[in-house]
Design an enzyme around this catalytic site. Sequence first.
Site, PDB file in Angstrom:
ATOM      1  N   GLY A 130       0.838  -1.201   0.000  1.00 23.12           N
ATOM      2  CA  GLY A 130       0.000   0.000   0.000  1.00 23.12           C
ATOM      3  C   GLY A 130       0.861   1.235   0.000  1.00 23.12           C
ATOM      4  O   GLY A 130       2.068   1.164   0.263  1.00 23.12           O
ATOM      5  N   CYS A 157       5.277  -6.320   1.632  1.00 24.81           N
ATOM      6  CA  CYS A 157       5.719  -4.925   1.567  1.00 24.81           C
ATOM      7  C   CYS A 157       5.074  -4.114   2.701  1.00 24.81           C
ATOM      8  O   CYS A 157       5.412  -4.321   3.858  1.00 24.81           O
ATOM      9  CB  CYS A 157       5.424  -4.354   0.182  1.00 24.81           C
ATOM     10  SG  CYS A 157       6.384  -2.889  -0.152  1.00 24.81           S
ATOM     11  N   TYR A 158       4.126  -3.234   2.425  1.00 22.84           N
ATOM     12  CA  TYR A 158       3.465  -2.496   3.509  1.00 22.84           C
ATOM     13  C   TYR A 158       2.865  -3.471   4.521  1.00 22.84           C
ATOM     14  O   TYR A 158       2.894  -3.227   5.733  1.00 22.84           O
ATOM     15  CB  TYR A 158       2.361  -1.605   2.917  1.00 22.84           C
ATOM     16  CG  TYR A 158       1.616  -0.773   3.953  1.00 22.84           C
ATOM     17  CD1 TYR A 158       2.179   0.394   4.465  1.00 22.84           C
ATOM     18  CD2 TYR A 158       0.350  -1.152   4.416  1.00 22.84           C
ATOM     19  CE1 TYR A 158       1.505   1.160   5.419  1.00 22.84           C
ATOM     20  CE2 TYR A 158      -0.328  -0.395   5.361  1.00 22.84           C
ATOM     21  CZ  TYR A 158       0.256   0.764   5.860  1.00 22.84           C
ATOM     22  OH  TYR A 158      -0.411   1.520   6.799  1.00 22.84           O
ATOM     23  N   HIS A 244       7.730  -8.040  -3.781  1.00 30.92           N
ATOM     24  CA  HIS A 244       6.399  -8.390  -4.307  1.00 30.92           C
ATOM     25  C   HIS A 244       6.438  -9.748  -5.014  1.00 30.92           C
ATOM     26  O   HIS A 244       6.882  -9.824  -6.160  1.00 30.92           O
ATOM     27  CB  HIS A 244       5.922  -7.304  -5.280  1.00 30.92           C
ATOM     28  CG  HIS A 244       5.542  -6.041  -4.583  1.00 30.92           C
ATOM     29  ND1 HIS A 244       4.288  -5.820  -4.090  1.00 30.92           N
ATOM     30  CD2 HIS A 244       6.268  -4.952  -4.261  1.00 30.92           C
ATOM     31  CE1 HIS A 244       4.238  -4.639  -3.504  1.00 30.92           C
ATOM     32  NE2 HIS A 244       5.435  -4.091  -3.590  1.00 30.92           N
ATOM     33  N   GLU A 246       3.976 -11.301  -6.194  1.00 27.99           N
ATOM     34  CA  GLU A 246       2.872 -11.425  -7.142  1.00 27.99           C
ATOM     35  C   GLU A 246       3.199 -10.932  -8.544  1.00 27.99           C
ATOM     36  O   GLU A 246       2.492 -11.243  -9.488  1.00 27.99           O
ATOM     37  CB  GLU A 246       1.629 -10.694  -6.595  1.00 27.99           C
ATOM     38  CG  GLU A 246       1.711  -9.166  -6.514  1.00 27.99           C
ATOM     39  CD  GLU A 246       2.416  -8.634  -5.259  1.00 27.99           C
ATOM     40  OE1 GLU A 246       3.176  -9.399  -4.634  1.00 27.99           O
ATOM     41  OE2 GLU A 246       2.230  -7.457  -4.924  1.00 27.99           O
ATOM     42  N   ASP A 302     -18.138 -13.184 -21.302  1.00 24.13           N
ATOM     43  CA  ASP A 302     -18.763 -13.229 -19.973  1.00 24.13           C
ATOM     44  C   ASP A 302     -20.247 -13.576 -20.037  1.00 24.13           C
ATOM     45  O   ASP A 302     -20.730 -14.408 -19.266  1.00 24.13           O
ATOM     46  CB  ASP A 302     -18.556 -11.888 -19.246  1.00 24.13           C
ATOM     47  CG  ASP A 302     -17.086 -11.522 -19.139  1.00 24.13           C
ATOM     48  OD1 ASP A 302     -16.261 -12.451 -19.180  1.00 24.13           O
ATOM     49  OD2 ASP A 302     -16.760 -10.338 -19.033  1.00 24.13           O
ATOM     50  N   LYS A 444     -10.972 -13.161 -15.383  1.00 21.81           N
ATOM     51  CA  LYS A 444     -11.229 -13.489 -16.792  1.00 21.81           C
ATOM     52  C   LYS A 444     -10.708 -14.874 -17.176  1.00 21.81           C
ATOM     53  O   LYS A 444     -11.394 -15.634 -17.859  1.00 21.81           O
ATOM     54  CB  LYS A 444     -10.556 -12.429 -17.662  1.00 21.81           C
ATOM     55  CG  LYS A 444     -10.962 -12.456 -19.096  1.00 21.81           C
ATOM     56  CD  LYS A 444     -12.280 -11.770 -19.223  1.00 21.81           C
ATOM     57  CE  LYS A 444     -12.708 -11.572 -20.643  1.00 21.81           C
ATOM     58  NZ  LYS A 444     -13.976 -10.836 -20.675  1.00 21.81           N
TER      59      LYS A 444
END
Length: 588
Positions: A130, A157-158, A244, A246, A302, A444
Amino acid sequence: MARTPKDRIRQRRDGHPPRVRRGSPPASGRTPPAERQPLPVGRRVPTSDDLEVSTYLEIARVREGEEPVSPPEAPTPPEAIAILDFGSQYSMLIARRVRECRVYCELVPHDAPWEQVARLRPRGFILSGGPASVYEDGAPMAPAYVFESGLPVLGICYGMQLLAHQLGGRVAPGQRREYGPAMIYQADRSAPIFEGLTSPMPVWMSHGDVIAEMPPGFQALAHSENSPIAVMGNGAGLLGLQFHPEVVHTPQGKRILENFLHNVCGCRGDWTPSSFVAESVRRIREQVGSGRVICALSGGVDSAVTAALVHRAVGDQLTCIFVNNGLLRREEPERVIATFRRHLKMNLVHAEATARFLDALAGVTDPEEKRRRIGETFIRVFEEEAERLGRVDFIAQGTTYPDVIESASSGSSAAAKIKTHHNVGGLPAHMTFTLIEPLRFLFKDEVRQVGLEVGLPEEMVFRHPFPGPGLAIRIIGEVTPEKLEILRAADWVVMDEIKRAQLYRDLWQAFAVLTDSRSVGVMGDFRTYGYVVALRVVTADDAMTADWARLPYEVLARISNRIVNEVPGVNRVAYDITSKPPGTIEWE
Ligand code: XMP
């Protein structure tokens, strides 16, 4: 080794750091630009390809003065992770990665009440990054239940700094901010979080604050050149990562998350498309009973997957309404009808409304006004068709998780946003349906997997996103039947060549734009004065950022030659090499 065309179009994604807005480094060096500056959100909601259809219907329900419908709860699988969102631009990516490890998770606001989280029966928490500094006044803190639950916690991180700050350690501004690639060196190679990982290991850093003192009971498990504490843990399920895991620039990041999920939280990882389909079908049957359901099909992924899922659950109780607005690509309406009526044997109402849409668009050049009129016309046509069906109890919509996150984080529903932009009128008050949104918690790629699972053809499942207002916003200026024909013919060539070069699946979108510029050319012995067609071909992981695809020259040459030769009225082709930001994907 020779590079393939696919390697080449991927060049930017593989060879460069993620694109963030540029800005001068913060004076304090505390908070790096990637975290402090959220990516700019465009004037349109950058989300699912069926957004327009579903939101117009949502607007129709949430009419002036009516109470918004509260979102349905997600099915709760046996194991789940709660990700507390502290505002990092990467928060959604964490959720995607966890799902890729086949563990269900939801991203919840950092101050979510326990009841919202308890519903998930989480096996662990992840605290996202963040933009704040933990020691600043008003910095968001992790709720007490995170630590009181006794469940494993991974702070990123944060989130790691919160662990330190809230559990009795100390966080301070670093001497130098650390932003970009770094190497970390493990201190304890036997830590379960490091199973199968190399040391040193490349990671992506994005922080200015550092852990000055660890909380009691914690140990440094790894360091980097700039961070003596790049990973910390207490041996009892609480872990912090300064980097990070991710982002793709931490190549072994997914394994770290997997280690946390499996080795620390004890998750088995059985969240799969087939388990999702089974659970959704059961819930839809339970909800619908013997009621009737309608679903607006746009031709996009979708709404197609939504319809197929609901059809599997309740069969002929579902009727799909496909409104042909005359703004689709060549052969699209035929394809939708063939797939749903003939192949999947669904009840399908085909409303042929081309003339109405073109009438509504006559003389309109402003892009937002085009959108407004298309939305308004859609609602009116849909309303007439739904009236004809008699009593209908439910409406199924293809809202997906990014739509949900986007509207939650921006504090207003997608419908509200579009409503402000477009001022679209709603359905009459007597038309009230209960909403079914089976894809509300899927990304998705998961929607696509579910589509395959319920038997949709690959061709439909892997379609590129297509905007609700269709070709109308790819014709600059007034939309006329003649221009639509020109654009359809040019667009056909683009698709044909992209598919022939086997590049379709590597691209986010590829299309032609009919500009309102004309240019001089020579064909045979004649001078010509024809339209300029622009090619827009982009790669993206989501539509928030995009980059122009490095298409091989041979493919570009074939597209250009064929358009100029095969499409009357066009004598020049230009390739749009603008990234997003600063550009948008669509031209209007
Ligand atoms: P932009 O042009 O904003 O597009 O970079 C981001 C994504 O959204 C699609 N798009 C739309 N989709 N209605 C839609 O349903 C719209 O008005 C609209 N405008 C853009 C675009 O194709 C891309 O995938």
